[in-house]
Design an enzyme around this catalytic site. Structure first.
Site, PDB file in Angstrom:
ATOM      1  N   GLU A 143       4.018 -21.060   8.909  1.00 26.61           N
ATOM      2  CA  GLU A 143       2.754 -21.705   9.298  1.00 26.61           C
ATOM      3  C   GLU A 143       2.098 -20.904  10.422  1.00 26.61           C
ATOM      4  OE1 GLU A 143       3.577 -25.707  10.449  1.00 26.61           O
ATOM      5  OE2 GLU A 143       4.388 -26.246   8.477  1.00 26.61           O
ATOM      6  N   GLU A 185      11.233 -12.600   6.065  1.00 24.80           N
ATOM      7  CA  GLU A 185      12.544 -13.281   6.005  1.00 24.80           C
ATOM      8  C   GLU A 185      13.328 -13.092   7.305  1.00 24.80           C
ATOM      9  OE1 GLU A 185      10.869 -13.889   3.491  1.00 24.80           O
ATOM     10  OE2 GLU A 185      11.770 -12.730   1.865  1.00 24.80           O
ATOM     11  N   ALA A 210       4.354 -21.336  13.242  1.00 25.07           N
ATOM     12  CA  ALA A 210       5.800 -21.281  12.976  1.00 25.07           C
ATOM     13  C   ALA A 210       6.115 -20.145  12.020  1.00 25.07           C
ATOM     14  CB  ALA A 210       6.282 -22.606  12.379  1.00 25.07           C
ATOM     15  N   GLN A 212       8.131  13.052   7.104  1.00 25.23           N
ATOM     16  CA  GLN A 212       8.006  14.179   8.029  1.00 25.23           C
ATOM     17  C   GLN A 212       8.467  15.480   7.358  1.00 25.23           C
ATOM     18  OE1 GLN A 212       6.620  13.801  10.929  1.00 25.23           O
ATOM     19  NE2 GLN A 212       6.957  15.809  11.834  1.00 25.23           N
ATOM     20  N   ARG A 270      10.072  24.080  -1.489  1.00 24.92           N
ATOM     21  CA  ARG A 270       9.164  24.606  -0.457  1.00 24.92           C
ATOM     22  C   ARG A 270       9.774  25.799   0.287  1.00 24.92           C
ATOM     23  NH1 ARG A 270       4.099  25.457   0.884  1.00 24.92           N
ATOM     24  NH2 ARG A 270       3.615  25.063   3.081  1.00 24.92           N
ATOM     25  N   GLY A 311       2.355  17.759   5.247  1.00 23.28           N
ATOM     26  CA  GLY A 311       1.048  17.218   4.836  1.00 23.28           C
ATOM     27  C   GLY A 311       1.090  16.573   3.459  1.00 23.28           C
TER      28      GLY A 311
END
Ligand SMILES: Cc1cc2nc3c(=O)[nH]c(=O)nc-3n(C[C@H](O)[C@H](O)[C@H](O)COP(=O)(O)OP(=O)(O)OC[C@H]3O[C@@H](n4cnc5c(N)ncnc54)[C@H](O)[C@@H]3O)c2cc1C
Length: 410
Positions: free
Chosen positions: A140, A375, A143, A348, A279, A352
């Site tokens: 809520e 939760e 809450a 990371q 890479r 890019g």
């Protein structure tokens, strides 16, 4: 173990051997669904950000949603050790799909545990088949972490309850047919009541879907109850059981959050490691640079340790161990905080590329955050675990190296 079940795993899949043949077949099937259907369309689901009906129907048709339901109502009543494996496989490719499976626990567990026999017979088979949906309405405006701050009231009038209050952040608000609503008895605020409310109840308003950072494909809404009438026969459990029923659902859902975070993090490492192989920089592949290797070493080592903890929590739940709840908290805390860190580091490592929307890690990164919040946030679980540990110490025999009765003046 079927050969297919662990294909593509960095370190194979040791926990699979603890599952029986049927359970292993289910994991292999979920892995196939993830590879052939759910993974390839995960980016599109996230982009569209409407309820992932296709995924939901597929998971229902393949019996995956049904793993959360008892056999007598069409389900397979899967052990938690299987459920966490299913959720991990789905989390590896698509958080929305994983959430559809953990969500079955959150939204339906209290119906399984507390609905009348008539309501079980009426609702559970349809929920299990995915023909209808339920939502879990606890949080809520006043809450969230402190659920005992609930202010929704439930007043008895003859054969009806009259509900007044507001709920927020409710997953499947726009798609659920039934809402499990937890509130306080108007005559006794210490008494929590859980009752089922149909979506077409007079005085019940559901807000439009609310935009959010991640978990696209499983929208949330706010709910408002103004003198909403629900039948007393639609109550879950007895008056006073509302909080415990919610907690039981939350324990299972917390293990689901943990497994989803693990699966996503495992997927992130796979993606980052593949990038590191391809890479080339400074004359060799990124994967040949020691600094990058050390990052991967930390990720996979900590992930395997967290997987062991999540599995232990599931085993404790399956065996009815009273410590299952606290282990679910530990598993969620460990796996979701680690999941966020691993996904951040994986992004990371991909530079890019990782930051771009058409690369999956951008989505993984956004999705990871909610596992640390929903939760019970990490801070709430730390509080629960720390308090529990101190309570246990009080009842233990003194450590044999401690000489004095009182340590205050040591
Ligand atoms: C996408 C999404 C889906 C959700 N789905 C549902 C749903 O289906 N049904 C439902 O009932 N709820 C749902 N929730 C609500 C969710 O469970 C709550 O957001 C969560 O419990 C935290 O409550 P809060 O957001 O009110 O945070 P708050 O209670 O305002 O807490 C804010 C922050 O304070 C910190 N904090 C809290 N307590 C302590 C403490 N003791 N010590 C130190 N720090 C502390 C934590 O970092 C916490 O994240 C959903 C939320 C989101 C975002």
């Amino acid at each position: 173990m079927t050969a297919n079940a662990c294909a593509g795993r960095l370190f194979g899949d040791h926990f699979l051997s603890r599952l029986n043949v049927d359970e292993q077949a289910m994991v292999a099937n979920v892995r196939r669904l993830a590879r052939d259907a759910l993974g390839p369309r995960a980016a599109e689901v996230a982009q569209r950000d409407v309820f992932a009906w296709d995924n939901f129907r597929l998971l229902a048709r393949e019996g995956v949603i049904g793993t959360a339901f008892p056999r007598e109502y069409g389900g397979t009543d899967a052990r938690q050790v299987l459920r966490i494996r299913i959720i991990e496989e789905l989390g590896r490719v698509c958080s929305a799909s994983a959430s559809l499976v953990t969500g079955a626990d959150l939204s339906c567990r209290a119906i399984v545990a507390g609905a009348s026999d008539d309501n079980k017979a009426r609702l559970l088979p349809a929920l299990c088949r995915g023909d209808i949906q339920a939502a879990f309405a606890l949080t809520e405006p006043g809450a969230g972490s402190d659920v005992r701050g609930l202010s929704t009231t439930i007043r008895r009038e003859g054969d009806d309850y009259v509900i007044n209050g507001r709920k927020k952040f409710i997953t499947r608000g726009t798609t659920a047919d039934w809402f499990m609503v937890v509130g306080r008895a108007a005559h006794d605020p210490s008494c929590f009541i859980a009752v089922l409310v149909p979506r077409d109840a007079a005085g019940f308003a559901i807000s439009p879907e609310v935009g959010k950072l991640g978990w696209a494909g499983v929208p949330i809404s706010s709910l408002q109850f103004k003198d909403v009438r629900a039948q007393v026969s639609d109550r879950l459990g007895a008056e006073g059981d509302g909080f415990d029923l919610a907690q039981d659902a939350l324990i299972r859902a917390r293990m689901g959050h943990a497994s989803m975070a693990l699966g996503r993090a495992i997927g992130a490492v796979e993606i980052a490691a593949a990038y590191m192989v391809d890479r080339k920089l400074f004359g060799k592949s990124l994967g040949e640079h020691q600094g990058a290797q050390w990052m991967v070493a930390d990720m996979v080592t900590q992930l395997e340790a967290a997987r062991a903890l999540v599995h232990l929590a599931a085993e404790k739940y399956d065996s009815g161990d009273p410590d299952a709840g606290i282990f679910a908290s530990m598993a969620k805390l460990q796996a979701t905080d680690l999941g966020m860190k691993v996904v951040t580091d994986a992004l990371q490592l991909t530079g890019g590329r990782g930051y771009l929307q058409d690369f999956p890690l951008e989505r993984f990164f956004r999705d990871a955050k909610l596992n640390q919040i929903g939760e019970g946030s990490s801070e709430v679980h730390k509080t629960v675990i720390g308090r529990d540990a101190i309570r246990r110490v009080r009842t233990l025999e003194r450590h044999p190296c401690l000489k004095f009765e009182s340590l205050e003046n040591y």
